[in-house]
Design a protein around this motif. Sequence first.
Motif, short mmCIF file in Angstrom:
data_model
loop_
_atom_site.label_atom_id
_atom_site.label_comp_id
_atom_site.label_asym_id
_atom_site.label_seq_id
_atom_site.Cartn_x
_atom_site.Cartn_y
_atom_site.Cartn_z
N GLU A 161 0.97 -1.12 -0.19
CA GLU A 161 0.16 -0.15 0.04
C GLU A 161 0.88 1.34 0.05
O GLU A 161 2.07 1.22 0.50
N LYS A 162 0.13 2.34 -0.62
CA LYS A 162 0.97 3.62 -0.53
C LYS A 162 1.31 3.89 0.97
O LYS A 162 0.29 3.92 1.87
N GLY A 163 2.40 4.42 1.30
CA GLY A 163 2.93 4.92 2.50
C GLY A 163 3.43 3.95 3.49
O GLY A 163 3.83 4.00 4.57
N ARG A 164 3.65 2.68 2.99
CA ARG A 164 4.42 1.64 3.52
C ARG A 164 5.47 0.80 2.50
O ARG A 164 5.67 -0.28 2.71
N ARG A 165 5.47 1.51 1.40
CA ARG A 165 6.35 0.79 0.43
C ARG A 165 7.82 0.79 0.77
O ARG A 165 8.29 -0.05 0.53
N GLY A 166 8.28 1.83 1.46
CA GLY A 166 9.68 1.67 1.92
C GLY A 166 9.62 0.54 2.94
O GLY A 166 10.91 -0.43 2.84
N PHE A 167 8.99 0.39 3.81
CA PHE A 167 8.89 -0.79 4.69
C PHE A 167 8.85 -2.02 3.94
O PHE A 167 9.45 -2.98 4.30
N SER A 307 22.13 -5.82 11.98
CA SER A 307 21.96 -4.81 10.93
C SER A 307 20.17 -5.17 10.07
O SER A 307 19.81 -4.34 9.62
N ILE A 308 19.88 -6.62 10.20
CA ILE A 308 18.46 -6.63 9.80
C ILE A 308 17.42 -5.74 10.53
O ILE A 308 16.71 -5.25 9.57
N TYR A 313 13.87 -0.96 10.33
CA TYR A 313 13.47 0.48 11.15
C TYR A 313 13.72 1.62 10.35
O TYR A 313 12.79 2.31 10.12
N PHE A 314 14.81 1.96 9.76
CA PHE A 314 15.21 2.95 9.12
C PHE A 314 14.26 3.05 7.69
O PHE A 314 14.08 4.16 7.25
N ALA A 315 14.00 1.92 7.02
CA ALA A 315 12.74 1.80 5.91
C ALA A 315 11.52 2.44 6.43
O ALA A 315 10.95 3.24 5.58
N PHE A 321 9.53 10.29 6.85
CA PHE A 321 10.26 11.34 6.58
C PHE A 321 10.75 11.60 5.40
O PHE A 321 11.62 12.39 4.93
N GLY A 322 10.81 10.52 4.42
CA GLY A 322 11.49 10.62 3.02
C GLY A 322 12.71 9.83 2.99
O GLY A 322 13.36 9.60 4.00
N ARG A 323 12.81 9.48 1.92
CA ARG A 323 14.07 8.55 1.60
C ARG A 323 15.59 9.33 1.62
O ARG A 323 16.45 8.97 2.21
N ARG A 324 15.70 10.50 1.09
CA ARG A 324 16.48 11.39 1.03
C ARG A 324 17.34 11.48 2.38
O ARG A 324 18.35 11.50 2.61
N PRO A 325 16.45 12.11 3.33
CA PRO A 325 16.99 12.40 4.69
C PRO A 325 17.78 11.22 5.41
O PRO A 325 18.75 11.12 6.05
#
Length: 351
Positions: A161-167, A307-308, A313-315, A321-325
């Motif tokens: 879903e949108k808003g969870r794609r990085g995760f 690191s897993i 977590y950072f994803a 907050f966005g990928r770039r920061p």
Amino acid sequence: MSVSTTTPASDTAIHELTPAQKKKESRRVILSSYLGSSIEFYDFLLYASASALVFPTVFFSDLDPLAGTIASYGTFAAGYLARPLGGAIFGHFGDKLGRKKMLVLSMFIMGIASTLIGLVPSAEMIGSWGAVILVMLRMFQGIAVGGEWGGAALMALEHSEKGRRGFAASFTNAGAPTGAALGTFVLGTFAAVLPQEEFLSWGWRVPFLLSFVLLVIGMIVRSKITESPIFLAALEKEKNEPVKAKKKLPIVEVLRRPKALILTMLAGASGFALQVLLSTFSVSYATEFGAERSSVLYAFAFASVASIFFVIYFAHISDRFGRRPVMLVGLALFVAFLQPFFAMMRSNNWA
């Protein structure tokens, strides 16, 4: 986007799923991406540890120790040189034939190449041909992992879903340290329990031969997932479009905007530099200062496990907050850590 005109009925049926079923399928795809990435990086990074501890003696015994280590790292580098090629090839055909088919193929190539590495005769048996075969198989590994990493992340992202794609995509990234931990733990176990002569003779081969078992497991898991809904939607759209002028190849469309591509590649390269530093040079560097070989491998495995959780977590943070920061902060911390990192490697202290 250019796509094929056929797709399995089971994949097409994803459009008819309820929201709850789609969520369940998304979780299955994320799990598949994580397991597949773990298996592929087990193979890919197992080679890294072996290139530091085994290959200089087994395949470059006619060279002095330093030259043998450099030559061994050269075969390791061949895999990284082949990765962009694999990403381009599998990405191109993933857009034309579907993500799922390419992921199954990349896993098959990786599993077979890694298994064959465990069967390559030593320099004592076939001379320099052993190193030649090793480089060829390593390049196949690089091509396969180049297709696997991007394709698996894309599958997880396109099912989420949108808003969870990085995760969602982070589980593919988490597969890399998982595979690294598993590979170094297995190799470290054989290095610890076997005498040096037996380990260099046959013990190091067993972790590579186990790749075939992981290949079977991975193929079963990956065969059960559905195709990307975004790919299927594009397929359906193209079927309903009137015949138009010939479209450009996917890779040509990407290269039309080279600035973003180059900057992203350079930013990602720094992260992979740390991965390579940990899995190859740091192992031999620490042992040169008196650390036990098995202890260094176990330490690397422990760090990989830790690191897993940070990857995931950072994803999750990047979704807020966005990928770039997140990328910039991570790169800054990486640079700041380099100097104390080498001091720790020289300390001859496992902790």
